[in-house]
Scaffold this motif. Structure first.
Motif, PDB file in Angstrom:
ATOM      1  N   PHE A  20      -1.606   9.358  -2.439  1.00  0.00           N
ATOM      2  CA  PHE A  20      -0.750   8.877  -1.356  1.00  0.00           C
ATOM      3  C   PHE A  20      -0.177   7.498  -1.668  1.00  0.00           C
ATOM      4  CE2 PHE A  20      -3.085  12.099   1.177  1.00  0.00           C
ATOM      5  CZ  PHE A  20      -1.977  12.847   1.541  1.00  0.00           C
ATOM      6  N   ALA A  21      -0.917   6.683  -2.404  1.00  0.00           N
ATOM      7  CA  ALA A  21      -0.406   5.369  -2.782  1.00  0.00           C
ATOM      8  C   ALA A  21       0.792   5.499  -3.712  1.00  0.00           C
ATOM      9  CB  ALA A  21      -1.508   4.559  -3.460  1.00  0.00           C
ATOM     10  N   ILE A  22       0.710   6.405  -4.686  1.00  0.00           N
ATOM     11  CA  ILE A  22       1.835   6.615  -5.598  1.00  0.00           C
ATOM     12  C   ILE A  22       3.052   7.135  -4.831  1.00  0.00           C
ATOM     13  CG2 ILE A  22       2.633   7.986  -7.573  1.00  0.00           C
ATOM     14  CD1 ILE A  22       0.756   5.712  -8.339  1.00  0.00           C
ATOM     15  N   GLY A  28       8.857   3.814  -1.280  1.00  0.00           N
ATOM     16  CA  GLY A  28       9.243   2.452  -0.935  1.00  0.00           C
ATOM     17  C   GLY A  28      10.231   1.849  -1.909  1.00  0.00           C
ATOM     18  N   SER A  29      10.089   2.174  -3.179  1.00  0.00           N
ATOM     19  CA  SER A  29      11.023   1.607  -4.151  1.00  0.00           C
ATOM     20  C   SER A  29      12.380   2.307  -4.102  1.00  0.00           C
ATOM     21  CB  SER A  29      10.438   1.677  -5.560  1.00  0.00           C
ATOM     22  OG  SER A  29      10.267   3.025  -5.952  1.00  0.00           O
ATOM     23  N   SER A  33      12.234  -0.070   0.852  1.00  0.00           N
ATOM     24  CA  SER A  33      11.430  -0.439   2.018  1.00  0.00           C
ATOM     25  C   SER A  33      10.220  -1.232   1.535  1.00  0.00           C
ATOM     26  CB  SER A  33      10.972   0.823   2.760  1.00  0.00           C
ATOM     27  OG  SER A  33      10.066   0.489   3.771  1.00  0.00           O
ATOM     28  N   LYS A  34      10.220  -2.509   1.842  1.00  0.00           N
ATOM     29  CA  LYS A  34       9.134  -3.368   1.377  1.00  0.00           C
ATOM     30  C   LYS A  34       7.809  -3.052   2.046  1.00  0.00           C
ATOM     31  CE  LYS A  34      12.082  -7.127  -0.035  1.00  0.00           C
ATOM     32  NZ  LYS A  34      12.357  -8.547  -0.003  1.00  0.00           N
ATOM     33  N   LEU A  39       2.386  -1.251   1.338  1.00  0.00           N
ATOM     34  CA  LEU A  39       1.297  -0.370   1.760  1.00  0.00           C
ATOM     35  C   LEU A  39       0.808   0.479   0.602  1.00  0.00           C
ATOM     36  CD1 LEU A  39      -0.385   0.510   4.201  1.00  0.00           C
ATOM     37  CD2 LEU A  39       1.336   2.268   4.625  1.00  0.00           C
ATOM     38  N   GLY A  40       1.705   0.948  -0.235  1.00  0.00           N
ATOM     39  CA  GLY A  40       1.323   1.724  -1.407  1.00  0.00           C
ATOM     40  C   GLY A  40       0.518   0.911  -2.408  1.00  0.00           C
ATOM     41  N   ILE A  41       0.918  -0.321  -2.616  1.00  0.00           N
ATOM     42  CA  ILE A  41       0.191  -1.193  -3.548  1.00  0.00           C
ATOM     43  C   ILE A  41      -1.197  -1.509  -3.001  1.00  0.00           C
ATOM     44  CG2 ILE A  41       0.174  -3.503  -4.559  1.00  0.00           C
ATOM     45  CD1 ILE A  41       3.251  -3.247  -4.762  1.00  0.00           C
TER      46      ILE A  41
END
Length: 59
Positions: A20-22, A28-29, A33-34, A39-41
């Motif tokens: 889900f992070a990836i 986001g990229s 969307s920052k 949140l992913g990082i």
């Protein structure tokens, strides 16, 4: 029973969090969307650190 708990915390949850992070990082990229990117990082970092913290408490 402890083997099942350690397997869940060391092999299953980090993979789910990482997946889900990836997805959030890519989304986001691409959408610029920052919030999603951050949140992913954060989720990816948690997926990397989580097994060490959880297993140190279980074992």
């Amino acid at each position: 029973m402890a083997t099942i708990g350690t397997t869940v915390f060391s092999h299953i949850l980090p993979v789910i969090f990482g997946f889900f992070a990836i997805l959030l990082i890519i989304s986001g990229s691409l959408e610029e969307s920052k919030v999603k990117l951050a949140l992913g990082i954060i989720l990816f970092s948690a997926a990397c650190i989580f097994p060490y913290m959880a297993l140190s408490m279980l074992i």
